[in-house]
Design a protein around this motif. Sequence first.
Motif, PDB file in Angstrom:
ATOM      1  N   ASN A 153       8.557   3.477  -5.394  1.00 22.22           N
ATOM      2  CA  ASN A 153       9.603   2.636  -4.817  1.00 22.22           C
ATOM      3  C   ASN A 153       9.544   1.245  -5.447  1.00 22.22           C
ATOM      4  O   ASN A 153       8.664   0.946  -6.270  1.00 22.22           O
ATOM      5  CB  ASN A 153       9.490   2.578  -3.285  1.00 22.22           C
ATOM      6  CG  ASN A 153       8.173   2.001  -2.804  1.00 22.22           C
ATOM      7  OD1 ASN A 153       7.625   1.082  -3.411  1.00 22.22           O
ATOM      8  ND2 ASN A 153       7.658   2.536  -1.707  1.00 22.22           N
ATOM      9  N   ASP A 154      10.464   0.377  -5.069  1.00 22.03           N
ATOM     10  CA  ASP A 154      10.568  -0.941  -5.714  1.00 22.03           C
ATOM     11  C   ASP A 154       9.289  -1.758  -5.542  1.00 22.03           C
ATOM     12  O   ASP A 154       8.827  -2.411  -6.484  1.00 22.03           O
ATOM     13  CB  ASP A 154      11.767  -1.704  -5.146  1.00 22.03           C
ATOM     14  CG  ASP A 154      13.104  -1.106  -5.560  1.00 22.03           C
ATOM     15  OD1 ASP A 154      13.114  -0.325  -6.538  1.00 22.03           O
ATOM     16  OD2 ASP A 154      14.130  -1.419  -4.929  1.00 22.03           O
ATOM     17  N   ARG A 155       8.721  -1.746  -4.335  1.00 26.26           N
ATOM     18  CA  ARG A 155       7.509  -2.534  -4.095  1.00 26.26           C
ATOM     19  C   ARG A 155       6.353  -2.029  -4.942  1.00 26.26           C
ATOM     20  O   ARG A 155       5.601  -2.822  -5.527  1.00 26.26           O
ATOM     21  CB  ARG A 155       7.130  -2.486  -2.612  1.00 26.26           C
ATOM     22  CG  ARG A 155       5.915  -3.341  -2.286  1.00 26.26           C
ATOM     23  CD  ARG A 155       5.677  -3.440  -0.796  1.00 26.26           C
ATOM     24  NE  ARG A 155       5.277  -2.168  -0.207  1.00 26.26           N
ATOM     25  CZ  ARG A 155       4.964  -2.015   1.080  1.00 26.26           C
ATOM     26  NH1 ARG A 155       5.047  -3.045   1.905  1.00 26.26           N
ATOM     27  NH2 ARG A 155       4.609  -0.840   1.536  1.00 26.26           N
ATOM     28  N   GLU A 156       6.207  -0.707  -5.051  1.00 29.16           N
ATOM     29  CA  GLU A 156       5.129  -0.141  -5.857  1.00 29.16           C
ATOM     30  C   GLU A 156       5.288  -0.504  -7.329  1.00 29.16           C
ATOM     31  O   GLU A 156       4.300  -0.830  -8.009  1.00 29.16           O
ATOM     32  CB  GLU A 156       5.094   1.375  -5.676  1.00 29.16           C
ATOM     33  CG  GLU A 156       4.638   1.814  -4.291  1.00 29.16           C
ATOM     34  CD  GLU A 156       4.831   3.281  -4.040  1.00 29.16           C
ATOM     35  OE1 GLU A 156       4.103   3.835  -3.192  1.00 29.16           O
ATOM     36  OE2 GLU A 156       5.726   3.897  -4.668  1.00 29.16           O
TER      37      GLU A 156
ATOM     38  N   LYS B 297      -3.512  -4.137  -1.564  1.00 30.73           N
ATOM     39  CA  LYS B 297      -4.589  -3.163  -1.762  1.00 30.73           C
ATOM     40  C   LYS B 297      -4.168  -1.777  -1.277  1.00 30.73           C
ATOM     41  O   LYS B 297      -4.443  -0.761  -1.929  1.00 30.73           O
ATOM     42  CB  LYS B 297      -5.843  -3.618  -1.025  1.00 30.73           C
ATOM     43  CG  LYS B 297      -6.520  -4.844  -1.637  1.00 30.73           C
ATOM     44  CD  LYS B 297      -7.730  -5.258  -0.814  1.00 30.73           C
ATOM     45  CE  LYS B 297      -8.401  -6.491  -1.398  1.00 30.73           C
ATOM     46  NZ  LYS B 297      -9.555  -6.951  -0.581  1.00 30.73           N
ATOM     47  N   ASN B 298      -3.481  -1.738  -0.134  1.00 31.26           N
ATOM     48  CA  ASN B 298      -3.028  -0.455   0.406  1.00 31.26           C
ATOM     49  C   ASN B 298      -2.007   0.216  -0.508  1.00 31.26           C
ATOM     50  O   ASN B 298      -2.014   1.440  -0.680  1.00 31.26           O
ATOM     51  CB  ASN B 298      -2.430  -0.646   1.800  1.00 31.26           C
ATOM     52  CG  ASN B 298      -3.478  -0.948   2.852  1.00 31.26           C
ATOM     53  OD1 ASN B 298      -4.655  -0.681   2.656  1.00 31.26           O
ATOM     54  ND2 ASN B 298      -3.060  -1.511   3.975  1.00 31.26           N
ATOM     55  N   VAL B 299      -1.110  -0.587  -1.081  1.00 28.54           N
ATOM     56  CA  VAL B 299      -0.105  -0.042  -2.005  1.00 28.54           C
ATOM     57  C   VAL B 299      -0.794   0.602  -3.208  1.00 28.54           C
ATOM     58  O   VAL B 299      -0.466   1.730  -3.606  1.00 28.54           O
ATOM     59  CB  VAL B 299       0.863  -1.150  -2.471  1.00 28.54           C
ATOM     60  CG1 VAL B 299       1.709  -0.675  -3.652  1.00 28.54           C
ATOM     61  CG2 VAL B 299       1.773  -1.581  -1.327  1.00 28.54           C
ATOM     62  N   ILE B 300      -1.750  -0.112  -3.777  1.00 30.40           N
ATOM     63  CA  ILE B 300      -2.446   0.412  -4.957  1.00 30.40           C
ATOM     64  C   ILE B 300      -3.249   1.652  -4.602  1.00 30.40           C
ATOM     65  O   ILE B 300      -3.227   2.663  -5.331  1.00 30.40           O
ATOM     66  CB  ILE B 300      -3.356  -0.671  -5.565  1.00 30.40           C
ATOM     67  CG1 ILE B 300      -2.504  -1.836  -6.096  1.00 30.40           C
ATOM     68  CG2 ILE B 300      -4.205  -0.084  -6.695  1.00 30.40           C
ATOM     69  CD1 ILE B 300      -3.312  -3.041  -6.540  1.00 30.40           C
ATOM     70  N   GLN B 301      -3.943   1.623  -3.476  1.00 28.72           N
ATOM     71  CA  GLN B 301      -4.733   2.778  -3.055  1.00 28.72           C
ATOM     72  C   GLN B 301      -3.863   3.999  -2.806  1.00 28.72           C
ATOM     73  O   GLN B 301      -4.237   5.124  -3.127  1.00 28.72           O
ATOM     74  CB  GLN B 301      -5.543   2.430  -1.807  1.00 28.72           C
ATOM     75  CG  GLN B 301      -6.686   1.462  -2.063  1.00 28.72           C
ATOM     76  CD  GLN B 301      -7.342   0.965  -0.788  1.00 28.72           C
ATOM     77  OE1 GLN B 301      -6.940   1.343   0.314  1.00 28.72           O
ATOM     78  NE2 GLN B 301      -8.360   0.120  -0.932  1.00 28.72           N
TER      79      GLN B 301
ATOM     80  N   LEU C 169      11.100   4.165   0.920  1.00 22.38           N
ATOM     81  CA  LEU C 169      10.898   5.269  -0.017  1.00 22.38           C
ATOM     82  C   LEU C 169      12.083   5.395  -0.953  1.00 22.38           C
ATOM     83  O   LEU C 169      13.137   4.811  -0.735  1.00 22.38           O
ATOM     84  CB  LEU C 169      10.688   6.577   0.753  1.00 22.38           C
ATOM     85  CG  LEU C 169       9.524   6.580   1.746  1.00 22.38           C
ATOM     86  CD1 LEU C 169       9.512   7.880   2.536  1.00 22.38           C
ATOM     87  CD2 LEU C 169       8.203   6.376   1.036  1.00 22.38           C
ATOM     88  N   ALA C 170      11.910   6.196  -1.999  1.00 26.44           N
ATOM     89  CA  ALA C 170      12.978   6.407  -2.976  1.00 26.44           C
ATOM     90  C   ALA C 170      12.824   7.790  -3.574  1.00 26.44           C
ATOM     91  O   ALA C 170      11.766   8.417  -3.488  1.00 26.44           O
ATOM     92  CB  ALA C 170      12.926   5.343  -4.076  1.00 26.44           C
TER      93      ALA C 170
ATOM     94  N   GLY D 199       6.945   6.087 -17.846  1.00 33.03           N
ATOM     95  CA  GLY D 199       8.167   5.286 -17.858  1.00 33.03           C
ATOM     96  C   GLY D 199       8.579   4.785 -16.483  1.00 33.03           C
ATOM     97  O   GLY D 199       9.764   4.517 -16.237  1.00 33.03           O
ATOM     98  N   LEU D 200       7.613   4.621 -15.560  1.00 35.01           N
ATOM     99  CA  LEU D 200       7.923   4.204 -14.201  1.00 35.01           C
ATOM    100  C   LEU D 200       7.970   2.690 -14.062  1.00 35.01           C
ATOM    101  O   LEU D 200       8.522   2.162 -13.103  1.00 35.01           O
ATOM    102  CB  LEU D 200       6.891   4.780 -13.226  1.00 35.01           C
ATOM    103  CG  LEU D 200       6.788   6.316 -13.225  1.00 35.01           C
ATOM    104  CD1 LEU D 200       5.674   6.772 -12.291  1.00 35.01           C
ATOM    105  CD2 LEU D 200       8.114   6.939 -12.832  1.00 35.01           C
ATOM    106  N   ILE D 201       7.344   1.990 -15.002  1.00 32.99           N
ATOM    107  CA  ILE D 201       7.407   0.527 -15.002  1.00 32.99           C
ATOM    108  C   ILE D 201       7.672   0.047 -16.420  1.00 32.99           C
ATOM    109  O   ILE D 201       7.495   0.782 -17.371  1.00 32.99           O
ATOM    110  CB  ILE D 201       6.110  -0.122 -14.466  1.00 32.99           C
ATOM    111  CG1 ILE D 201       4.896   0.253 -15.324  1.00 32.99           C
ATOM    112  CG2 ILE D 201       5.879   0.267 -13.026  1.00 32.99           C
ATOM    113  CD1 ILE D 201       3.634  -0.509 -14.944  1.00 32.99           C
TER     114      ILE D 201
END
Length: 209
Positions: A150-153, A181-185, A144-145, A207-209
């Motif tokens: 977070n970085d993976r998301e 799929k779980n990350v996106i959901q 988490l962040a 501005g998150l990505i």
Amino acid sequence: MTRRATVFAHGEDPISHAGVLAQLRGRPEVEVVETLDVKCPVDVGLLIVDAVDEGSARALRALRHNGCSSIVIVANVLDDDAALRAIEDGAVGIVRRSDASAEQLAKAIRSAASGGGEIPQDVLGGFLRQVHSVHQRVLAPRGLAFAALNDRERDVLRLVSEGHDTRLIASELCYSERTIKNVIQDIVRRFGLRNRCHAVSFAIRQGLI
């Protein structure tokens, strides 16, 4: 001419309260309000306390409930832990009572009224160290962040925005397709979005990505 910031002061100690009011009434950039009315919110509630504790938290909530848009705390006892608690309680400005000159009070009030915040410089370093410690010991081990993603998301949404499908994203990031799929959901559910395209659009706009 810049609009004067309206302020209502509440103090546990009547002498300190009177002293603060006397200083504020001489400042042209603030307007002292004598009573609160939820129908006519004031810009800033100034809470004058000896220490930041459960009593100050209750008083802060009462000020907000009664029409104070932002809260500045003036505290006699103030260290790193007290500053952190004041912010957790919802204060946007903190002034040590020994530093509470008319100029400093007016500065904190104007800052709070305009959406900013004030914190004594000598406790700022300690506060930032506590924030870093929370990130390192609590958030980071769980992926988490403090940021919304977070970085993976962020990595997943960035690759989605580039047109990659789930299989290619999984291969690129060395995760299973199920994980992707779980990350996106999770992102879609957390922010109340419709689908992965909406998630990418939202992240870009914010501005998150």
